[in-house]
Design a protein around this motif. Sequence first.
Motif, PDB file in Angstrom:
ATOM      1  N   UNK A 185       0.817  -1.118   0.128  1.00  0.00           N
ATOM      2  CA  UNK A 185      -0.056   0.136  -0.072  1.00  0.00           C
ATOM      3  C   UNK A 185       0.910   1.284   0.006  1.00  0.00           C
ATOM      4  N   UNK A 186       1.967   1.272   0.788  1.00  0.00           N
ATOM      5  CA  UNK A 186       2.678   2.460   0.877  1.00  0.00           C
ATOM      6  C   UNK A 186       3.428   3.090  -0.475  1.00  0.00           C
ATOM      7  N   UNK A 187       3.702   2.063  -1.354  1.00  0.00           N
ATOM      8  CA  UNK A 187       3.996   2.423  -2.776  1.00  0.00           C
ATOM      9  C   UNK A 187       3.139   1.891  -3.652  1.00  0.00           C
ATOM     10  N   UNK A 188       2.348   1.008  -3.278  1.00  0.00           N
ATOM     11  CA  UNK A 188       1.245   0.368  -3.964  1.00  0.00           C
ATOM     12  C   UNK A 188       0.925   0.863  -5.368  1.00  0.00           C
ATOM     13  N   UNK A 189      -0.108   1.426  -5.666  1.00  0.00           N
ATOM     14  CA  UNK A 189      -0.619   1.951  -6.825  1.00  0.00           C
ATOM     15  C   UNK A 189       0.189   3.004  -7.550  1.00  0.00           C
ATOM     16  N   UNK A 190       1.590   2.901  -7.577  1.00  0.00           N
ATOM     17  CA  UNK A 190       2.239   4.049  -7.883  1.00  0.00           C
ATOM     18  C   UNK A 190       2.110   4.442  -9.493  1.00  0.00           C
ATOM     19  N   UNK A 191       1.660   3.489 -10.144  1.00  0.00           N
ATOM     20  CA  UNK A 191       1.151   3.745 -11.434  1.00  0.00           C
ATOM     21  C   UNK A 191       0.007   4.517 -11.539  1.00  0.00           C
ATOM     22  N   UNK A 192      -1.206   4.122 -10.905  1.00  0.00           N
ATOM     23  CA  UNK A 192      -2.187   5.030 -10.589  1.00  0.00           C
ATOM     24  C   UNK A 192      -1.977   6.432 -10.097  1.00  0.00           C
ATOM     25  N   UNK A 193      -1.122   6.615  -9.150  1.00  0.00           N
ATOM     26  CA  UNK A 193      -0.563   7.792  -8.796  1.00  0.00           C
ATOM     27  C   UNK A 193      -0.092   8.672  -9.952  1.00  0.00           C
ATOM     28  N   UNK A 194       0.902   8.147 -10.615  1.00  0.00           N
ATOM     29  CA  UNK A 194       1.492   8.741 -11.750  1.00  0.00           C
ATOM     30  C   UNK A 194       0.519   9.356 -12.772  1.00  0.00           C
ATOM     31  N   UNK A 195      -0.410   8.319 -13.158  1.00  0.00           N
ATOM     32  CA  UNK A 195      -1.283   8.706 -14.247  1.00  0.00           C
ATOM     33  C   UNK A 195      -2.200   9.695 -14.016  1.00  0.00           C
ATOM     34  N   UNK A 196      -2.584   9.726 -12.702  1.00  0.00           N
ATOM     35  CA  UNK A 196      -3.816  10.786 -12.136  1.00  0.00           C
ATOM     36  C   UNK A 196      -3.006  11.932 -11.461  1.00  0.00           C
ATOM     37  N   UNK A 197      -1.725  12.083 -11.242  1.00  0.00           N
ATOM     38  CA  UNK A 197      -1.089  13.208 -10.760  1.00  0.00           C
ATOM     39  C   UNK A 197      -1.556  13.264  -9.026  1.00  0.00           C
ATOM     40  N   UNK A 198      -1.621  12.047  -8.593  1.00  0.00           N
ATOM     41  CA  UNK A 198      -1.843  12.193  -7.167  1.00  0.00           C
ATOM     42  C   UNK A 198      -0.515  12.194  -6.397  1.00  0.00           C
ATOM     43  N   UNK A 199      -0.419  13.196  -5.585  1.00  0.00           N
ATOM     44  CA  UNK A 199       0.865  13.597  -4.786  1.00  0.00           C
ATOM     45  C   UNK A 199       1.029  12.502  -3.551  1.00  0.00           C
ATOM     46  N   UNK A 200       1.095  11.238  -4.156  1.00  0.00           N
ATOM     47  CA  UNK A 200       1.397  10.205  -3.049  1.00  0.00           C
ATOM     48  C   UNK A 200       2.680   9.566  -3.044  1.00  0.00           C
ATOM     49  N   UNK A 201       2.811   8.696  -2.275  1.00  0.00           N
ATOM     50  CA  UNK A 201       4.266   8.217  -2.128  1.00  0.00           C
ATOM     51  C   UNK A 201       4.749   7.508  -3.456  1.00  0.00           C
ATOM     52  N   UNK A 202       3.781   6.941  -3.881  1.00  0.00           N
ATOM     53  CA  UNK A 202       4.394   6.037  -5.227  1.00  0.00           C
ATOM     54  C   UNK A 202       4.892   7.111  -6.208  1.00  0.00           C
ATOM     55  N   UNK A 203       4.022   8.183  -6.528  1.00  0.00           N
ATOM     56  CA  UNK A 203       4.633   9.291  -7.310  1.00  0.00           C
ATOM     57  C   UNK A 203       5.868   9.661  -6.949  1.00  0.00           C
TER      58      UNK A 203
END
Lengths: 312, 431
Positions: free
Chosen positions: A248-266
């Motif tokens: 979960x912490x890095x989890x959906x890093x592709x989702x974060x990248x595509x949707x510009x979500x400023x999360x850990x994965x991005x």
Amino acid sequence: MWAYVVRRLWQMIPTMLGVVLLVFILFNLFGGDPAYVLAGKISNPDQIDNIRRQLGVDQPYYIQLGIFLKQIVTGNFGASWSTNEPVSHILATRLGPSMTVLVPLLIIETIVAVGLALAVAYVRGSLTDRAVMIVCTVGLSISILVYIIVFQYVFAYKLGWFPVQGWGDSFWENLVRYASLPILIGLVVSIAPNLRLYRTFVLDEINQDYVRTARAKGVSENRIMWVHVLRNASIPIITHVMAALPGLLIGAFLLERFFSIPGIGREVILAVERSDFPVIKALTVYVAVATMAVNLLADLMYKAVDPRVQLK
Amino acid sequence: MSSAPDVIAARPAARTAPLRREIPHTVSPGLWTLAWRRLRRDRLAMVSLAIVAAFIVLMILSGLGAVAKDWAQEVGVNYAPPSFMGPDAVPEAPSGQPRVDVSDAAAVAAPADDTGVVDPIGDVIAALKGSGPAAGATSSGAASDAPGFVDPLADVMKEIEGARRPPAAAGDAAKSVDPLADVMKDIEAGKGKAAAADTRRATLPFGADKWGRDVIAKTIKGSETSIFVGLAAAFVATLIGTVLGALAGYYGRWVDDALNWFYSIFSSIPYLLLILAVAAVLQHKGTMTIVLILGLTGWTGVFRLIRAEYLKHKSREYVQAADAIGASNARRMFKHIFPNISHVVLVQLSILVVAFIKSEVILSFLGFGVPVDVVSWGSMLNEAQNELLLGKWWQLAAAGGTMAVLVTAFSLFTDALRDALDPKLKGGKGH
């Protein structure tokens, strides 16, 4: 039980040291000279020397390792090499958006996958069961990238049901407005493999003697499935869900990248792109700690679910 | 397990020829023969195997340069649409005009770009202008799409364009650095090589990409890269996992403790984070680098299984017998025990190939995988992401579809292989 927890915590120390050593070897020995990575824009040798001194890379390796250990214990990893933002601040502020997407995703996905698994396992061998399994197998083979690209294009760009990307300030706005399409895609991608797996867990239980006994004494089918079978099948399911938690912490890093979500994965992807070593080092170490803590938690949960489990 | 009767049966047969006719009946089929027989009966498995084999043959042919050698050649007009009706099936503007328009449109677009700020999406627009008149029917669609994509996703486009430059056609290094290079190339083609431009086709069976390269050839070349990385990385990971697992399980005690410690380190870091961390450190990009990254990080699952198998086997009678006749440790490990657990290794290898193909695609998509002048399914999907916004869906369909077919076939084959090699498992799982 407390003796068990203390012993497990004690056993974590060598593994933890190993992780620290691995990260250290990777970044300090193989990573090349950080000063040159940093000094991309600066060619002045004096400045490079200065940077080397600041980072402590002019010291012998054992002192560098000491610096690294101190950073881990104090949580002060210094500043990001590219933005100068303190690493601890980066981690703290990026955690929220990641969790906003991933916690609802994990909860919905587990409930749906377990419910469907019980249902298709109950009608095992039927046309429904086989059709669902075929859809799962084919669905699994399509790259997650294709799902994201197509869903974003169709639902956000063409139909305009969701924002194409972005992130707001209020939690509810983020959850309802920005996180819903990423969560939907996450569900589509993760239900198929989990459903297949949970179905086999349920099938292992469904032919057991206790199910026959329950049926013989007149327990309703619903109660058999949802109480008797589910409780027994939940042990491997919990293992699986818990194993997914650190992800979960890095989890959906592709989702974060595509949707510009400023999360850990991005942040991880950005850090790798910019060779921002402090951010990656800090993340790797802390995620490893979290993984070990979660594994311990999972073992404690078995005990709660299954009284036969002996903690050794 | 099966080797003992084989040996007993083979020896007298070799010495005395007349006996040979009676002996074969006493030879019981080995594990592999039985597994192959079971596999042969499974029609779905055979179809999957045929598909996987076809892909591997394609990979080898492409690697040897027999097919898709000229994938980087610009054989079609930019974004030529897919058509199975043969070349130039799409209705065109009156003859003679389109080819001149290609160079003219590019030439008109180029000065505007040269004087203005460097605009990474300028070349896309130029490409659209170029392909519009030539492709006739698509010109109106392209024109209406162009303003649409500039607003909402312009920053994504820019970010992606900036992160990963377009792959250089024909290995032209300068081109990959300059975002305007392909506009310039269009000018060159228009001015200098009008004859060469004439040979470009307006349609291709699977369409063409931004630079007018045939998507079929590109997909074949991409399959070569992705499948090679998947296979090679799976070999590396399985080799590491098997050797370490054998050592840990066979020797036990401090060797086991040390290797378990090693295992716990690698397994406590989430796999993708570990891959990205290694990718961040290894700045050198290359196909072999990505094989190493995946191989060095992906061995943990194999290790755990093989260690358990060696623990189980090391105290069996046949190993004690090998000990009694003076077989060395290495011989016992690899000559005696290994053949009995090789089916576990094979299934793990097969599982890893699929996992690594998926990982490679994601890594290459993000730009951490293969270098820019190598095409893989991941880099094709990266280009396709931008193209879809212009309504050019064919490269996405080609890369995504090809990958889905291979992965489905490989997964089904892996399942069948596991069932064929371990029939007890199949019964227990209640499939």
